[in-house]
Design a protein around this motif. Structure first.
Motif, PDB file in Angstrom:
ATOM      1  N   ALA A   1       0.939  -1.256   0.005  1.00  0.00           N
ATOM      2  CA  ALA A   1      -0.037  -0.141   0.140  1.00  0.00           C
ATOM      3  C   ALA A   1       0.753   1.296   0.237  1.00  0.00           C
ATOM      4  CB  ALA A   1      -0.746  -0.120   1.184  1.00  0.00           C
ATOM      5  N   LYS A   2       2.024   1.237   0.566  1.00  0.00           N
ATOM      6  CA  LYS A   2       2.929   2.368   0.486  1.00  0.00           C
ATOM      7  C   LYS A   2       3.574   2.557  -0.576  1.00  0.00           C
ATOM      8  CE  LYS A   2       4.430   2.727   5.759  1.00  0.00           C
ATOM      9  NZ  LYS A   2       3.550   1.735   6.126  1.00  0.00           N
ATOM     10  N   GLY A   3       3.757   1.392  -1.235  1.00  0.00           N
ATOM     11  CA  GLY A   3       4.323   1.759  -2.504  1.00  0.00           C
ATOM     12  C   GLY A   3       3.343   2.123  -3.739  1.00  0.00           C
ATOM     13  N   MET A   4       2.031   1.786  -3.554  1.00  0.00           N
ATOM     14  CA  MET A   4       1.024   2.327  -4.314  1.00  0.00           C
ATOM     15  C   MET A   4       0.905   3.765  -4.160  1.00  0.00           C
ATOM     16  SD  MET A   4      -0.703   1.386  -7.135  1.00  0.00           S
ATOM     17  CE  MET A   4      -0.684  -0.461  -7.334  1.00  0.00           C
ATOM     18  N   THR A   5       0.980   3.994  -2.813  1.00  0.00           N
ATOM     19  CA  THR A   5       0.933   5.453  -2.426  1.00  0.00           C
ATOM     20  C   THR A   5       1.871   6.456  -3.038  1.00  0.00           C
ATOM     21  OG1 THR A   5      -0.152   5.140  -0.435  1.00  0.00           O
ATOM     22  CG2 THR A   5       1.031   7.157  -0.544  1.00  0.00           C
ATOM     23  N   ILE A   6       3.194   5.710  -3.189  1.00  0.00           N
ATOM     24  CA  ILE A   6       4.285   6.690  -3.813  1.00  0.00           C
ATOM     25  C   ILE A   6       3.953   6.804  -5.171  1.00  0.00           C
ATOM     26  CG2 ILE A   6       6.785   6.490  -4.278  1.00  0.00           C
ATOM     27  CD1 ILE A   6       7.205   5.023  -1.722  1.00  0.00           C
ATOM     28  N   ALA A   7       3.433   5.628  -6.015  1.00  0.00           N
ATOM     29  CA  ALA A   7       3.204   5.640  -7.359  1.00  0.00           C
ATOM     30  C   ALA A   7       2.062   6.873  -7.637  1.00  0.00           C
ATOM     31  CB  ALA A   7       2.898   4.216  -7.778  1.00  0.00           C
ATOM     32  N   MET A   8       0.813   6.670  -7.062  1.00  0.00           N
ATOM     33  CA  MET A   8      -0.034   7.496  -7.436  1.00  0.00           C
ATOM     34  C   MET A   8       0.180   9.016  -6.928  1.00  0.00           C
ATOM     35  SD  MET A   8      -2.250   5.409  -8.791  1.00  0.00           S
ATOM     36  CE  MET A   8      -0.712   4.462  -9.366  1.00  0.00           C
ATOM     37  N   ALA A   9       0.785   9.072  -5.940  1.00  0.00           N
ATOM     38  CA  ALA A   9       1.059  10.597  -5.552  1.00  0.00           C
ATOM     39  C   ALA A   9       2.111  11.106  -6.477  1.00  0.00           C
ATOM     40  CB  ALA A   9       1.981  10.752  -3.991  1.00  0.00           C
ATOM     41  N   THR A  10       3.161  10.349  -6.956  1.00  0.00           N
ATOM     42  CA  THR A  10       4.118  10.957  -8.046  1.00  0.00           C
ATOM     43  C   THR A  10       3.417  11.314  -9.234  1.00  0.00           C
ATOM     44  OG1 THR A  10       5.853   9.534  -6.803  1.00  0.00           O
ATOM     45  CG2 THR A  10       6.256  10.506  -9.000  1.00  0.00           C
ATOM     46  N   ILE A  11       2.698  10.274  -9.808  1.00  0.00           N
ATOM     47  CA  ILE A  11       1.979  10.570 -11.175  1.00  0.00           C
ATOM     48  C   ILE A  11       0.970  11.688 -10.732  1.00  0.00           C
ATOM     49  CG2 ILE A  11       0.024   9.542 -12.381  1.00  0.00           C
ATOM     50  CD1 ILE A  11       1.003   6.960 -11.842  1.00  0.00           C
ATOM     51  N   ALA A  12       0.393  12.188  -9.814  1.00  0.00           N
ATOM     52  CA  ALA A  12      -0.507  13.194  -9.539  1.00  0.00           C
ATOM     53  C   ALA A  12       0.362  14.719  -9.689  1.00  0.00           C
ATOM     54  CB  ALA A  12      -1.188  13.310  -8.035  1.00  0.00           C
ATOM     55  N   LEU A  13       1.543  14.484  -8.869  1.00  0.00           N
ATOM     56  CA  LEU A  13       2.212  15.661  -8.640  1.00  0.00           C
ATOM     57  C   LEU A  13       2.832  16.011 -10.239  1.00  0.00           C
ATOM     58  CD1 LEU A  13       4.358  15.008  -5.511  1.00  0.00           C
ATOM     59  CD2 LEU A  13       2.687  16.960  -5.900  1.00  0.00           C
ATOM     60  N   VAL A  14       3.386  15.036 -11.048  1.00  0.00           N
ATOM     61  CA  VAL A  14       3.732  15.305 -12.128  1.00  0.00           C
ATOM     62  C   VAL A  14       2.777  15.903 -13.372  1.00  0.00           C
ATOM     63  CG1 VAL A  14       4.750  14.224 -14.231  1.00  0.00           C
ATOM     64  CG2 VAL A  14       5.738  13.423 -12.265  1.00  0.00           C
ATOM     65  N   ASN A  15       1.545  15.272 -12.931  1.00  0.00           N
ATOM     66  CA  ASN A  15       0.515  15.786 -13.891  1.00  0.00           C
ATOM     67  C   ASN A  15      -0.304  17.254 -13.659  1.00  0.00           C
ATOM     68  OD1 ASN A  15       0.210  13.681 -15.648  1.00  0.00           O
ATOM     69  ND2 ASN A  15      -1.256  12.549 -14.136  1.00  0.00           N
ATOM     70  N   ILE A  16       0.219  17.482 -12.108  1.00  0.00           N
ATOM     71  CA  ILE A  16      -0.273  18.783 -11.877  1.00  0.00           C
ATOM     72  C   ILE A  16       0.579  19.898 -12.599  1.00  0.00           C
ATOM     73  CG2 ILE A  16      -0.007  20.720  -9.997  1.00  0.00           C
ATOM     74  CD1 ILE A  16      -0.629  18.481  -8.074  1.00  0.00           C
ATOM     75  N   MET A  17       1.801  19.491 -12.936  1.00  0.00           N
ATOM     76  CA  MET A  17       2.748  20.410 -13.692  1.00  0.00           C
ATOM     77  C   MET A  17       2.359  20.525 -15.011  1.00  0.00           C
ATOM     78  SD  MET A  17       6.671  19.975 -14.305  1.00  0.00           S
ATOM     79  CE  MET A  17       6.541  18.290 -15.406  1.00  0.00           C
ATOM     80  N   TRP A  18       2.092  19.220 -15.542  1.00  0.00           N
ATOM     81  CA  TRP A  18       1.785  19.207 -17.169  1.00  0.00           C
ATOM     82  C   TRP A  18       0.719  19.628 -17.380  1.00  0.00           C
ATOM     83  CZ3 TRP A  18       5.791  18.944 -19.711  1.00  0.00           C
ATOM     84  CH2 TRP A  18       7.057  17.951 -19.594  1.00  0.00           C
ATOM     85  N   LEU A  19      -0.621  19.247 -16.701  1.00  0.00           N
ATOM     86  CA  LEU A  19      -1.875  19.932 -16.948  1.00  0.00           C
ATOM     87  C   LEU A  19      -1.977  21.314 -16.516  1.00  0.00           C
ATOM     88  CD1 LEU A  19      -3.943  16.865 -15.535  1.00  0.00           C
ATOM     89  CD2 LEU A  19      -3.369  17.537 -17.911  1.00  0.00           C
ATOM     90  N   GLN A  20      -1.169  21.934 -15.773  1.00  0.00           N
ATOM     91  CA  GLN A  20      -1.443  23.233 -15.481  1.00  0.00           C
ATOM     92  C   GLN A  20      -0.661  24.292 -16.716  1.00  0.00           C
ATOM     93  OE1 GLN A  20      -2.891  24.096 -12.618  1.00  0.00           O
ATOM     94  NE2 GLN A  20      -2.783  26.285 -12.860  1.00  0.00           N
ATOM     95  N   VAL A  21       0.479  23.354 -17.176  1.00  0.00           N
ATOM     96  CA  VAL A  21       1.148  24.390 -18.299  1.00  0.00           C
ATOM     97  C   VAL A  21       0.406  24.116 -19.647  1.00  0.00           C
ATOM     98  CG1 VAL A  21       2.965  24.524 -16.721  1.00  0.00           C
ATOM     99  CG2 VAL A  21       2.967  22.795 -18.484  1.00  0.00           C
TER     100      VAL A  21
END
Length: 505
Positions: free
Chosen positions: A410-430
């Motif tokens: 569950a910790k590993g999946m949390t890292i994966a989903m949180a990282t994807i979300a942070l990267v997408n904040i950048m891409w979708l914002q710009v």
């Protein structure tokens, strides 16, 4: 540390006959409604932003800050996604894998209703945050649950159903959005109904949840052995169920002696390797630009000179093709090694972006421009989704759930989903500003780092295909953390007897 150890090349022999029952397929199919709800919720913004009635209602066709507000709608969705991903571990480990699906389903249900009923842009943006929280929480929790109820031999195919259901959600969002574009009520509010439809799939899975099994691994982790045994007998062939029960039970005894803190993911070498692989895969897949192309599909089609109706129809075709390829991916996901699919898939997908950038640069959408260039650019976008879904999308969720041991999954999946979300904040914002100002050059921001990731994945990512979740530790150098089942004959006979008794009853 556990006393028992085995060599790093250990492979426990599972039964050669079919390991799954039809019950496996039924429970996976039922849980796919949660995946479908996530896909619909994440994708519906694409056609919503192309609805003239939506733009007019919130004055996004006249406001000077319209681009900023549109970026915020997508950015806050991903901000919510980041916080939702934290619940995968917090709720999933403490209250169970099922509870970690129930709560985000309720979030998607409530936020979907409020988005459909929004009366001002502030309300809409606020509930986009909660919609993102619930959607991304489901995105990570569902494959964790699926991976823990699926037998090793069929795990890839069964967990890839999560991706196929996501794609069906994308597809449904596109066509429902396009259909309501051609519906013209007096109130001119046809944008509301497509947003409300995201409530339906999660409502269905909430109705099914009482009859769906809890993860037997989580039950054994919490000393609920009898429940776990009953569920394993429902899920697997009795011989395989006996092996799984003994293997999981003994593995948990070992896991309980191991570090499971967040700090251990950095301080312990084998856990650190998993962390780097998870971070690399999370960032690398997003470097293909998949969410940008999906969420801003109509924007991309508009930049190619297509009308609003054409934008919506092409977006529907894009996601329908993706769904079809996601189904076909079930045929290959367990036939090739995970690194081959990840690295090879990334390289092929980026090749279509290279061609897309070259065509848009050579044939800019201006009056009198050659239609051949436009058709070529559209073809590259469609080829993009073919290879992305056939090779990459489902593979990443399988791999995320496989590389982590039970006590850290569950910790590993949390890292994966949180990282994807942070990267997408950048891409979708710009993205809106980037498409408006630099056009085709924006694709280079995906192409260059994406190819670097493909090379790294090919070199450094281990293959986890066909291995039991408890066996994968050996390929990360944790052979001493595996309890090798030497003899389960007696247990197998006992469980066969219990299975026959249950059938008689």
């Amino acid at each position: 540390m556990a006393e028992k150890s085995i060599s790093a090349d250990v492979h426990i022999e599972h039964v050669h006959k079919r390991q799954f029952k039809h019950y496996n397929i039924m429970v996976i199919a039922a849980m796919c409604f949660a995946s479908m709800g996530m896909g619909y919720s994440a994708s519906i913004i694409g056609t919503t932003l192309a609805q003239p009635s939506f733009l007019a209602y919130f004055h996004l066709d006249t406001r000077k800050d319209a681009l900023s507000l549109i970026s915020t709608m997508n950015g806050l969705f991903q901000a919510g996604a980041f916080f939702g991903s934290l619940g995968i571990n917090v709720v999933g480990d403490r209250f169970g894998r099922k509870m970690s699906i129930i709560i985000p389903s309720l979030l998607v249900l409530v936020s979907g209703a409020c988005l459909a009923g929004s009366v001002n842009v502030g309300m809409f943006i606020a509930f986009r945050f909660f919609s993102g929280m619930g959607s991304w929480w489901l995105l990570g929790s569902v494959p964790v649950w699926m991976s823990e109820v699926a037998p090793p031999k069929n795990r890839g195919v069964l967990v890839d159903c999560h991706s196929a259901a996501l794609l069906f959600g994308y597809c449904a969002a596109s066509w429902i959005g396009a259909g309501f574009y051609f519906y013209h009520p007096v109130a001119n509010n046809q944008w509301r109904a497509p947003l409300g439809f995201q409530c339906l799939p999660v409502f269905i899975v909430l109705c099914f949840m009482h009859w769906l099994p809890e993860s037997p691994r989580w039950l054994l982790q919490n000393d609920r052995t009898e429940e776990a045994e009953r569920i394993l007998l429902k899920l697997h062939d009795p011989d395989e169920a006996a092996l799984e029960l003994q293997q999981i039970r003994n593995q948990i005894a070992v896991d309980n002696t191991l570090e499971n803190s967040w700090m251990s993911l950095v301080t312990k070498r084998s856990y650190r390797k998993r962390t780097f692989i998870t971070l690399g895969l999370s960032v690398g897949i997003q470097m293909t630009g998949v969410l940008v192309i999906n969420n801003y599909g109509p924007t991309i089609y508009a930049s190619l000179g297509l009308s609003t109706s054409q934008q919506l129809l092409y977006q529907g075709g894009f996601n329908t093709l993706g769904f079809g390829c996601g189904i076909l991916a079930l045929l290959v996901v367990d036939r090739f090694s995970r690194p081959t699919l990840i690295a090879g898939g990334t390289a092929i997908v980026l090749a279509t972006l290279v061609a897309e950038a070259a065509l848009v640069a050579s044939y800019p959408p201006v009056p009198g421009q050659s239609q051949a260039g436009l058709k070529g650019a559209l073809a590259m976008i469609y080829l993009y989704i073919v290879f992305a879904e056939f090779l990459l999308d489902g593979t990443q969720y399988i791999y995320f759930s496989e590389v982590w041991p039970n006590h850290l999954r569950a910790k590993g999946m949390t890292i994966a989903m949180a990282t994807i979300a942070l990267v997408n904040i950048m891409w979708l914002q710009v993205a809106p500003t980037a498409f408006a100002n630099i056009g085709w050059k924006f694709y280079l921001c995906f192409i260059i780092p994406g190819y670097i990731f493909a090379v790294c994945a090919w070199i450094f990512f281990p293959d986890t295909r066909h291995l039991a979740l408890e066996e994968i530790a050996a390929i990360f150098g944790d052979a001493d953390e595996i309890y090798h089942v030497q003899d389960v004959t007696k247990l197998s006979l006992e469980m066969n007897g219990k299975s026959e008794h249950q059938d008689d009853v």
